[in-house]
Design a protein around this motif. Structure first.
Motif, PDB file in Angstrom:
ATOM      1  N   SER A 307      34.298  20.401  34.266  1.00 61.86           N
ATOM      2  CA  SER A 307      34.591  21.797  34.572  1.00 61.86           C
ATOM      3  C   SER A 307      36.053  22.121  34.282  1.00 61.86           C
ATOM      4  O   SER A 307      36.898  21.229  34.197  1.00 61.86           O
ATOM      5  CB  SER A 307      34.264  22.085  36.033  1.00 61.86           C
ATOM      6  OG  SER A 307      32.918  21.743  36.310  1.00 61.86           O
ATOM      7  N   LYS A 308      36.355  23.426  34.168  1.00 62.82           N
ATOM      8  CA  LYS A 308      37.703  23.839  33.776  1.00 62.82           C
ATOM      9  C   LYS A 308      38.152  25.062  34.560  1.00 62.82           C
ATOM     10  O   LYS A 308      37.351  25.954  34.837  1.00 62.82           O
ATOM     11  CB  LYS A 308      37.746  24.162  32.279  1.00 62.82           C
ATOM     12  CG  LYS A 308      37.386  22.984  31.375  1.00 62.82           C
ATOM     13  CD  LYS A 308      37.376  23.408  29.910  1.00 62.82           C
ATOM     14  CE  LYS A 308      37.036  22.207  29.025  1.00 62.82           C
ATOM     15  NZ  LYS A 308      35.741  22.281  28.428  1.00 62.82           N
ATOM     16  N   ILE A 309      39.446  25.087  34.883  1.00 67.65           N
ATOM     17  CA  ILE A 309      40.099  26.282  35.424  1.00 67.65           C
ATOM     18  C   ILE A 309      41.088  26.752  34.362  1.00 67.65           C
ATOM     19  O   ILE A 309      41.919  25.971  33.887  1.00 67.65           O
ATOM     20  CB  ILE A 309      40.832  25.980  36.746  1.00 67.65           C
ATOM     21  CG1 ILE A 309      39.831  25.548  37.825  1.00 67.65           C
ATOM     22  CG2 ILE A 309      41.624  27.206  37.208  1.00 67.65           C
ATOM     23  CD1 ILE A 309      40.471  25.120  39.125  1.00 67.65           C
ATOM     24  N   ILE A 310      40.982  28.023  33.999  1.00 65.70           N
ATOM     25  CA  ILE A 310      41.797  28.561  32.909  1.00 65.70           C
ATOM     26  C   ILE A 310      42.599  29.747  33.439  1.00 65.70           C
ATOM     27  O   ILE A 310      42.024  30.754  33.878  1.00 65.70           O
ATOM     28  CB  ILE A 310      40.906  29.001  31.730  1.00 65.70           C
ATOM     29  CG1 ILE A 310      40.042  27.826  31.247  1.00 65.70           C
ATOM     30  CG2 ILE A 310      41.754  29.542  30.583  1.00 65.70           C
ATOM     31  CD1 ILE A 310      38.817  28.229  30.475  1.00 65.70           C
ATOM     32  N   ILE A 311      43.913  29.611  33.417  1.00 66.42           N
ATOM     33  CA  ILE A 311      44.807  30.683  33.880  1.00 66.42           C
ATOM     34  C   ILE A 311      45.263  31.479  32.659  1.00 66.42           C
ATOM     35  O   ILE A 311      45.887  30.932  31.747  1.00 66.42           O
ATOM     36  CB  ILE A 311      46.021  30.115  34.634  1.00 66.42           C
ATOM     37  CG1 ILE A 311      45.564  29.242  35.816  1.00 66.42           C
ATOM     38  CG2 ILE A 311      46.920  31.250  35.127  1.00 66.42           C
ATOM     39  CD1 ILE A 311      46.693  28.498  36.504  1.00 66.42           C
ATOM     40  N   LEU A 312      44.941  32.771  32.653  1.00 71.44           N
ATOM     41  CA  LEU A 312      45.321  33.644  31.546  1.00 71.44           C
ATOM     42  C   LEU A 312      46.217  34.766  32.056  1.00 71.44           C
ATOM     43  O   LEU A 312      46.380  34.961  33.268  1.00 71.44           O
ATOM     44  CB  LEU A 312      44.075  34.216  30.871  1.00 71.44           C
ATOM     45  CG  LEU A 312      43.148  33.198  30.183  1.00 71.44           C
ATOM     46  CD1 LEU A 312      41.889  33.890  29.682  1.00 71.44           C
ATOM     47  CD2 LEU A 312      43.856  32.495  29.030  1.00 71.44           C
ATOM     48  N   SER A 313      46.774  35.537  31.126  1.00 70.71           N
ATOM     49  CA  SER A 313      47.747  36.555  31.524  1.00 70.71           C
ATOM     50  C   SER A 313      47.113  37.874  31.939  1.00 70.71           C
ATOM     51  O   SER A 313      47.754  38.694  32.587  1.00 70.71           O
ATOM     52  CB  SER A 313      48.737  36.797  30.376  1.00 70.71           C
ATOM     53  OG  SER A 313      48.040  37.193  29.202  1.00 70.71           O
ATOM     54  N   SER A 314      45.842  38.107  31.562  1.00 73.77           N
ATOM     55  CA  SER A 314      45.211  39.387  31.913  1.00 73.77           C
ATOM     56  C   SER A 314      43.701  39.226  32.052  1.00 73.77           C
ATOM     57  O   SER A 314      43.092  38.312  31.468  1.00 73.77           O
ATOM     58  CB  SER A 314      45.505  40.435  30.837  1.00 73.77           C
ATOM     59  OG  SER A 314      44.802  40.140  29.636  1.00 73.77           O
ATOM     60  N   LEU A 315      43.102  40.136  32.814  1.00 74.10           N
ATOM     61  CA  LEU A 315      41.652  40.139  32.961  1.00 74.10           C
ATOM     62  C   LEU A 315      40.966  40.538  31.653  1.00 74.10           C
ATOM     63  O   LEU A 315      39.829  40.136  31.398  1.00 74.10           O
ATOM     64  CB  LEU A 315      41.230  41.090  34.090  1.00 74.10           C
ATOM     65  CG  LEU A 315      41.607  40.632  35.504  1.00 74.10           C
ATOM     66  CD1 LEU A 315      41.254  41.719  36.523  1.00 74.10           C
ATOM     67  CD2 LEU A 315      40.929  39.323  35.878  1.00 74.10           C
ATOM     68  N   GLU A 316      41.659  41.329  30.823  1.00 72.92           N
ATOM     69  CA  GLU A 316      41.111  41.672  29.508  1.00 72.92           C
ATOM     70  C   GLU A 316      40.880  40.417  28.682  1.00 72.92           C
ATOM     71  O   GLU A 316      39.834  40.278  28.025  1.00 72.92           O
ATOM     72  CB  GLU A 316      42.059  42.616  28.753  1.00 72.92           C
ATOM     73  CG  GLU A 316      42.042  44.042  29.242  1.00 72.92           C
ATOM     74  CD  GLU A 316      42.968  44.278  30.431  1.00 72.92           C
ATOM     75  OE1 GLU A 316      43.027  45.419  30.915  1.00 72.92           O
ATOM     76  OE2 GLU A 316      43.620  43.310  30.890  1.00 72.92           O
ATOM     77  N   GLU A 317      41.853  39.510  28.700  1.00 77.11           N
ATOM     78  CA  GLU A 317      41.698  38.237  27.985  1.00 77.11           C
ATOM     79  C   GLU A 317      40.529  37.436  28.550  1.00 77.11           C
ATOM     80  O   GLU A 317      39.731  36.856  27.805  1.00 77.11           O
ATOM     81  CB  GLU A 317      42.981  37.401  28.104  1.00 77.11           C
ATOM     82  CG  GLU A 317      44.041  37.718  27.091  1.00 77.11           C
ATOM     83  CD  GLU A 317      45.199  36.731  27.156  1.00 77.11           C
ATOM     84  OE1 GLU A 317      45.801  36.466  26.122  1.00 77.11           O
ATOM     85  OE2 GLU A 317      45.490  36.218  28.265  1.00 77.11           O
ATOM     86  N   CYS A 318      40.447  37.407  29.868  1.00 78.81           N
ATOM     87  CA  CYS A 318      39.356  36.670  30.527  1.00 78.81           C
ATOM     88  C   CYS A 318      38.000  37.191  30.058  1.00 78.81           C
ATOM     89  O   CYS A 318      37.122  36.410  29.650  1.00 78.81           O
ATOM     90  CB  CYS A 318      39.456  36.815  32.045  1.00 78.81           C
ATOM     91  SG  CYS A 318      40.903  36.072  32.796  1.00 78.81           S
ATOM     92  N   LEU A 319      37.821  38.511  30.108  1.00 74.18           N
ATOM     93  CA  LEU A 319      36.526  39.086  29.776  1.00 74.18           C
ATOM     94  C   LEU A 319      36.217  38.960  28.285  1.00 74.18           C
ATOM     95  O   LEU A 319      35.054  38.803  27.897  1.00 74.18           O
ATOM     96  CB  LEU A 319      36.454  40.549  30.213  1.00 74.18           C
ATOM     97  CG  LEU A 319      35.046  41.114  30.339  1.00 74.18           C
ATOM     98  CD1 LEU A 319      34.220  40.296  31.326  1.00 74.18           C
ATOM     99  CD2 LEU A 319      35.067  42.554  30.777  1.00 74.18           C
ATOM    100  N   PHE A 320      37.240  39.000  27.450  1.00 75.79           N
ATOM    101  CA  PHE A 320      37.047  38.795  26.013  1.00 75.79           C
ATOM    102  C   PHE A 320      36.404  37.426  25.763  1.00 75.79           C
ATOM    103  O   PHE A 320      35.432  37.308  25.006  1.00 75.79           O
ATOM    104  CB  PHE A 320      38.389  38.889  25.289  1.00 75.79           C
ATOM    105  CG  PHE A 320      38.322  38.539  23.828  1.00 75.79           C
ATOM    106  CD1 PHE A 320      37.844  39.455  22.906  1.00 75.79           C
ATOM    107  CD2 PHE A 320      38.732  37.295  23.381  1.00 75.79           C
ATOM    108  CE1 PHE A 320      37.769  39.132  21.557  1.00 75.79           C
ATOM    109  CE2 PHE A 320      38.655  36.952  22.035  1.00 75.79           C
ATOM    110  CZ  PHE A 320      38.178  37.876  21.115  1.00 75.79           C
ATOM    111  N   LEU A 321      36.916  36.394  26.415  1.00 77.59           N
ATOM    112  CA  LEU A 321      36.370  35.046  26.252  1.00 77.59           C
ATOM    113  C   LEU A 321      34.999  34.908  26.905  1.00 77.59           C
ATOM    114  O   LEU A 321      34.107  34.244  26.376  1.00 77.59           O
ATOM    115  CB  LEU A 321      37.330  34.005  26.835  1.00 77.59           C
ATOM    116  CG  LEU A 321      38.598  33.764  26.019  1.00 77.59           C
ATOM    117  CD1 LEU A 321      39.536  32.818  26.753  1.00 77.59           C
ATOM    118  CD2 LEU A 321      38.264  33.200  24.652  1.00 77.59           C
ATOM    119  N   ILE A 322      34.818  35.552  28.037  1.00 76.08           N
ATOM    120  CA  ILE A 322      33.532  35.487  28.743  1.00 76.08           C
ATOM    121  C   ILE A 322      32.420  36.080  27.887  1.00 76.08           C
ATOM    122  O   ILE A 322      31.316  35.518  27.804  1.00 76.08           O
ATOM    123  CB  ILE A 322      33.627  36.194  30.112  1.00 76.08           C
ATOM    124  CG1 ILE A 322      34.460  35.340  31.072  1.00 76.08           C
ATOM    125  CG2 ILE A 322      32.233  36.451  30.696  1.00 76.08           C
ATOM    126  CD1 ILE A 322      34.905  36.054  32.325  1.00 76.08           C
TER     127      ILE A 322
END
Length: 433
Positions: A307-322
């Motif tokens: 499993s992985k925890i990924i810290i990104l700079s914005s929720l936009e980036e998070c949702l793009f990858l999701i």
């Protein structure tokens, strides 16, 4: 135990979100499953008995569950469990029965009427795993929409224990949704039996339900060969969580653990914009809750290592990858979760806020838990009433309606060089019947 990535570059995103692929010995597994399928096709019940003895360590003389078995199942489970099945059934039925609607006949142009008829699939089969995690909830998730769709010929296969019995909770749930034909058979051999039919077990047109690698491989092989249809390709269970500072670390940790107990190969990612201090709180909670668990610790430990925890700079980036991942389960646990939910285009089922864990959807909120995994949510939906029906189109055209369409059809068929198509129109307009 979990891998942590802090502000990874876009060049590394693909590597980080890649699903674990177990390619080793795939050909060996395929060869073994093909052997099982072919033996069941050739030898029927005799092959089923041999494989049941080999894999389940029990001799089965009669695969069909008797009325006595069904009745005894009721006395073997608690009243509390029975009440829980009743509540889950009510909610699942409530959600799924709203999916049924009657389509109208449409006059698309003068004298041209078109419509669709919804027809239940005539013969369907469910596979329900037993063993250490008897999935009685999947009986409800498949049985309720199947019955609502109007499917009349439903069979269910589930592996027997060493006493030659199916788990009583599975039998009770099957009886509760009025599935009468249940068979004590598991593994790839059960899938082959439902696909080809044997003396004891009837063949079906479509097979639904999860299973181990043998079951999954058998479903894929038989589907690819055109022998039987299946619900969807299946992989290990998945959860992706998107969180900000409003997410409770205790709840996030519990969601990671609940998904990791399914399978050592479970796919688990936590995307967050929170700082390392918040992540540390999640890790502390993970450790604390892990040691409080009594069962399946080995499975959880193996799963969490991947499993992985990924810290990104914005929720936009998070949702793009999701949206690129297209997870089976997506938890959006952040401020304005509804805003972010509207931007989801690829996911099996979405859970919003601190009080919407995946476990609720797994059992009793009403939505279906049979969902696409391994990125298939880009083009597959989860199970619904529509999964159990087919749509047949009809049209009725008057002579006037055909006259109105004739020029258009003549031009199009001429362009394709299909002259007989033209004549089938024109002959009707030139001659009186």
């Amino acid at each position: 135990m979990i891998q942590i990535y802090t502000y990874p570059t876009s060049k590394t995103w693909k590597y980080i979100i890649n699903r674990y692929s177990k390619t080793k010995n795939v050909s060996d597994l395929t060869d073994l499953v093909l052997t099982i399928i072919n033996n069941v096709k050739l030898y029927g019940d005799e092959a089923l008995k041999d494989y049941t003895k080999k894999y389940d360590q029990v001799d089965i003389k009669d695969f069909l569950v008797t009325e006595k078995d069904f009745n005894q199942s009721s006395s073997k489970i608690s009243d509390i469990l029975k009440k829980s099945i009743e509540i889950a059934h009510k909610n699942i039925k409530c959600f799924h029965e709203k999916q049924i609607y009657l389509e109208s006949k449409i006059e698309v142009s003068e004298g041209v009427f078109c419509w669709r008829k919804t027809v239940p699939i005539e013969k369907i089969g469910f596979y329900i795993p037993g063993g250490s995690a008897p999935l009685l909830s999947t009986v409800l998730m498949l049985g309720i929409p199947g019955k609502l769709a109007g499917c009349k010929n439903i069979i269910l296969c589930s592996p027997p224990n060493k006493n030659g019995e199916i788990h009583p909770a599975i039998l009770y749930a099957a009886k509760y949704v009025n599935i009468k034909n249940v068979y004590k058979i598991g593994g790839a051999q059960a899938i082959a039996a439902m696909a080809y039919g044997t003396k004891s077990i009837p063949s079906v047109y479509k097979i639904y339900g999860p299973g181990n690698s043998f079951v999954t491989t058998a479903k894929q092989i038989l589907s690819q060969q055109g022998i039987v249809s299946i619900d969807m390709p299946a992989g290990p269970s998945e959860v992706v969580i998107m969180s900000d500072e409003t997410a409770n670390p205790k709840y996030v940790a519990s969601d990671l653990l609940s998904q990791s107990e399914h399978d050592p190969e479970s796919y688990i990612l936590l995307f967050t914009i929170n700082n390392k201090l918040w992540v540390k709180k999640v890790l502390i909670e993970l450790k604390k809750q892990f040691f409080s668990l009594c069962k399946r610790k080995d499975i959880i430990k193996k799963s969490l290592k991947k499993s992985k925890i990924i810290i990104l700079s914005s929720l936009e980036e998070c949702l793009f990858l999701i949206n690129k991942i297209a997870p089976e389960h997506l938890i959006i646990n952040c401020k304005n979760s509804s805003y972010w939910a509207d931007k989801v285009v690829n996911a099996g089922s979405v859970f919003l806020g601190n009080y919407s864990p995946v476990s609720a959807g797994d059992y009793a909120s009403g939505t279906n838990h049979v969902l696409p995994t391994y990125g298939y949510a880009k083009y597959y939906s989860g199970i619904s009433v529509d999964s159990f029906v087919k749509k047949i189109t009809f049209q009725e055209i008057s002579k006037k309606g055909l006259q109105n369409l004739s020029k258009c059809i003549n031009i199009l068929s001429s362009e394709e060089g299909l002259i007989a198509h033209q004549k089938s129109i024109n002959i009707r307009l030139q001659n009186e019947f």
